[in-house]
Structure formats: C-alpha cells, structure tokens
Write a protein that holds these residues in place. Structure first.
Motif, PDB file in Angstrom:
ATOM      1  N   LYS A  40      -0.570  11.802 -23.004  1.00 46.72           N
ATOM      2  CA  LYS A  40      -0.959  12.054 -24.404  1.00 46.72           C
ATOM      3  C   LYS A  40      -1.807  10.927 -24.971  1.00 46.72           C
ATOM      4  CE  LYS A  40       2.835  14.939 -26.242  1.00 46.72           C
ATOM      5  NZ  LYS A  40       3.748  15.132 -25.105  1.00 46.72           N
ATOM      6  N   ASN A  41      -1.508   9.688 -24.551  1.00 48.65           N
ATOM      7  CA  ASN A  41      -2.137   8.551 -25.246  1.00 48.65           C
ATOM      8  C   ASN A  41      -2.284   7.333 -24.342  1.00 48.65           C
ATOM      9  OD1 ASN A  41       0.544   7.959 -24.934  1.00 48.65           O
ATOM     10  ND2 ASN A  41       0.879   7.213 -27.022  1.00 48.65           N
ATOM     11  N   LYS A  42      -2.389   7.575 -23.036  1.00 52.80           N
ATOM     12  CA  LYS A  42      -2.458   6.462 -22.092  1.00 52.80           C
ATOM     13  C   LYS A  42      -3.819   6.467 -21.375  1.00 52.80           C
ATOM     14  CE  LYS A  42       2.455   5.951 -21.618  1.00 52.80           C
ATOM     15  NZ  LYS A  42       2.565   6.491 -22.964  1.00 52.80           N
ATOM     16  N   TRP A  86     -12.534  13.654 -25.466  1.00 55.45           N
ATOM     17  CA  TRP A  86     -11.192  13.178 -25.810  1.00 55.45           C
ATOM     18  C   TRP A  86     -10.935  13.484 -27.287  1.00 55.45           C
ATOM     19  CZ3 TRP A  86      -7.099  12.717 -23.175  1.00 55.45           C
ATOM     20  CH2 TRP A  86      -5.976  12.040 -23.675  1.00 55.45           C
ATOM     21  N   GLU A 130      -0.585  17.212 -19.633  1.00 58.36           N
ATOM     22  CA  GLU A 130      -0.185  15.884 -20.117  1.00 58.36           C
ATOM     23  C   GLU A 130       0.943  15.308 -19.254  1.00 58.36           C
ATOM     24  OE1 GLU A 130       0.821  16.624 -24.194  1.00 58.36           O
ATOM     25  OE2 GLU A 130      -1.261  16.432 -24.870  1.00 58.36           O
ATOM     26  N   ASN A 161      -0.180   0.928 -23.501  1.00 57.78           N
ATOM     27  CA  ASN A 161      -0.458   2.262 -22.938  1.00 57.78           C
ATOM     28  C   ASN A 161      -1.539   2.245 -21.865  1.00 57.78           C
ATOM     29  OD1 ASN A 161       1.382   3.671 -24.582  1.00 57.78           O
ATOM     30  ND2 ASN A 161      -0.065   3.614 -26.286  1.00 57.78           N
ATOM     31  N   PHE A 203      -6.359   2.762 -27.259  1.00 56.88           N
ATOM     32  CA  PHE A 203      -5.165   3.327 -26.610  1.00 56.88           C
ATOM     33  C   PHE A 203      -3.927   2.455 -26.830  1.00 56.88           C
ATOM     34  CE2 PHE A 203      -8.503   5.627 -24.412  1.00 56.88           C
ATOM     35  CZ  PHE A 203      -7.948   6.899 -24.287  1.00 56.88           C
TER      36      PHE A 203
END
Length: 304
Positions: free
Chosen positions: A208-210, A141, A256, A235, A231
């Motif tokens: 993207k960020n979950k 990640w 994404e 999210n 996160f």
C-alpha cells in the motif's frame, strides 16, 4: 473490446500481457546489445539459453493462472527477442500508449497488435515521433505518474537513455489531473552496475505504501530523497549495488498483498514477508542477464 484500468503498481491484477521467449534466436553479437549487462554476458559466453528463459516465463504464467489473471502473449516472431513487453506499451488509467522505442524493436509492438486492436480507438495513444519513451520508465502511482528520464545534452550518446523530456511533457499534457514527477537516472553504456536502464531498475512501489529503492540509480540526490520522504524511511527497502545489478527492484505485484519475486532475492523476500506480503518465488536469473526482470516482462492492462 478490452477494458483498461491501471492507476497504480499494486492494485489487484486482472489482465496482463506477458512476453515470450519461444524463439529468442541465437546469442547476439556484442555490438547488437542494447544494454551493458547483456553485452557482458555475451562476451563471457553466459548469455541465457532460450529453453531456460522459456521455463522461467512458464513459471510466471503458472502464478498468473493460480490467481485467475487473464494473460495475453505476443505473437511469436522467429529468432526475435520478445521477452520485455513492458518496453513496448503501457497503460495509464484507461489509455494504452504505444512506446516510441528503439527503431530496431518496432516489430515487437506489431506482435501485440491483437491486444492493441481490442482497445477502443479513442483510448489508443501514439505519441509524437520526438517523444522517446519505454514502459519501464513509467510508473502510475495514484495521483502521481513517476517517470524515469535523462536530461543531459549527451542523451543521444546513451543507448541506455530511453525516455526524454519531450515524452515527460507529452504525458503531463495527456493526464492534466495527475502530477507528473520525473527522476533523472544514472546512465552507462558500459558498466551495468552504474546504469539504471529504466526507473524500475532502481525503484518500485510495493504493497500500500512501501517501496524498493537504490540510491545510486538516481543522478540527483534530491530525487532519491524526495521518494524516501514521500514513502517514509521506515517503509523503504534500500537495495545494494549488487542487488540492483541482480534486478531486486524489478519484481511484480499481483495485488497489495501478493508479489512475484525471484527465488534468489532472499533479503528482499524476507522483508516483504515480514510486512505481510505473500511472495510467489520464481526462477528468473537467466532472464535477468538481459538487464530486465519480472516488471520488464509484464504489461498490466487491468487492475481493480
């Protein structure tokens, strides 16, 4: 030669190994099962049939074709389970690392030799024998490598404990510029609802960020809290014990904005769509009976 590049779970996928179910063999003996969920279905007489699993994997192959992803398949071995290609190797950056898996499963790796041989020699990594690791526990990640593990002294007693401290340390040495963050997972040889076989059975980043997460999959609450803080609570999609059992965290990202998910994951799929993510639904409930789902049966080789 094969160009490898995997820095995270969600960048645009270009090449992947997808397992096969073409000659999966008869239902195993309960004693031969590697996980409690397979054993449960063998004993109940509901272990999945080869033709049903083949149809499910064909549906995934069709989605990859739709998105112009190059797909490699293992060479078929008669009467042998080759569905879960994630277990046998994994890619981080431009390196392909051979997983030290359960000895009974070594032939699975030989069946992707045609892929391994396309990787430049200096980028083919075989870890020392004492490093136990399977790809379902390894999650690149960006600046991090998340790793599921089990540190208990009773590690040898758990057939469900697949990645050890030696492997975590070896991967940190291989990638000194990354932060390796390990998470102890809850293990059970007998109760599939109390067993996180791999990290991707209780957690996975999306978009993207979950992230999707199941709190009880983590043995140490601080590990779970760290991920939620990283996160951000808004999210994170929390899944129940039943959803974890049905493998809701084991979907697979093509990008994404696009994921492949199981048709029955209604709550999760609605959440993903509410965040602007396209959900390509496939039937995968039969394969899920073996305690693995979409991430388990895919081995990404190249992401943009």
């Amino acid at each position: 030669m094969l160009k490898l590049n995997v820095k995270n779970e969600t960048s645009r996928l270009r090449a992947v190994v997808l397992g096969i179910a073409d000659s999966n063999g008869p239902s195993p003996n309960p004693k031969e099962c590697y996980d409690p969920k397979s054993r449960q279905h063998v004993l109940a007489g509901t272990y999945p049939k080869e033709e049903d699993m083949t149809k499910e994997m064909d549906a995934v192959a069709a989605v990859f074709e739709k998105y112009s992803v190059k797909v490699f398949r293992p060479k078929a071995i008669k009467d042998y389970n080759q569905i879960f290609s994630r277990d046998i190797a994994f890619v981080i950056e431009d390196k392909m690392i051979k997983a030290n898996i359960l000895p009974d499963r070594d032939r699975e790796f030989q069946a992707i030799e045609h892929v391994w041989s396309l990787v430049p020699k200096e980028n083919r990594i075989t870890l020392p024998e004492e490093c136990h690791v399977e790809g379902g526990d390894i999650m690149p990640w960006n600046d991090y490598i998340f790793i599921g593990t089990y540190y208990g002294k009773d590690y040898p007693d758990y057939i469900t404990a697949r990645t050890n401290i030696e492997a975590v340390e070896a991967i940190q040495r291989l990638f000194p510029n990354k932060t390796v963050k390990s998470f102890e997972l809850r293990k059970s040889n007998t109760n599939p609802k109390e067993n996180a076989l791999h990290l991707d059975c209780c957690f996975q980043p999306v978009g993207k960020n979950k992230a999707i997460i199941h709190k009880n999959g983590f043995l140490i609450e601080d590990d779970y809290n760290w991920l939620v803080n990283y996160f951000g609570k808004d999210n994170v999609f929390e899944i129940s014990k039943e959803e974890m059992y049905n493998m809701n965290s084991n979907i697979f990202s093509i990008s994404e904005n696009v994921v492949i998910s199981e048709t029955n994951f209604t709550r999760l799929n609605a959440w993903l769509r509410s965040h602007g993510i396209t959900v390509e639904e496939v039937p995968y409930a039969e394969i899920a009976k073996q305690e693995g789902l979409l991430r388990c049966s895919t081995l990404p080789l190249l992401r943009d």
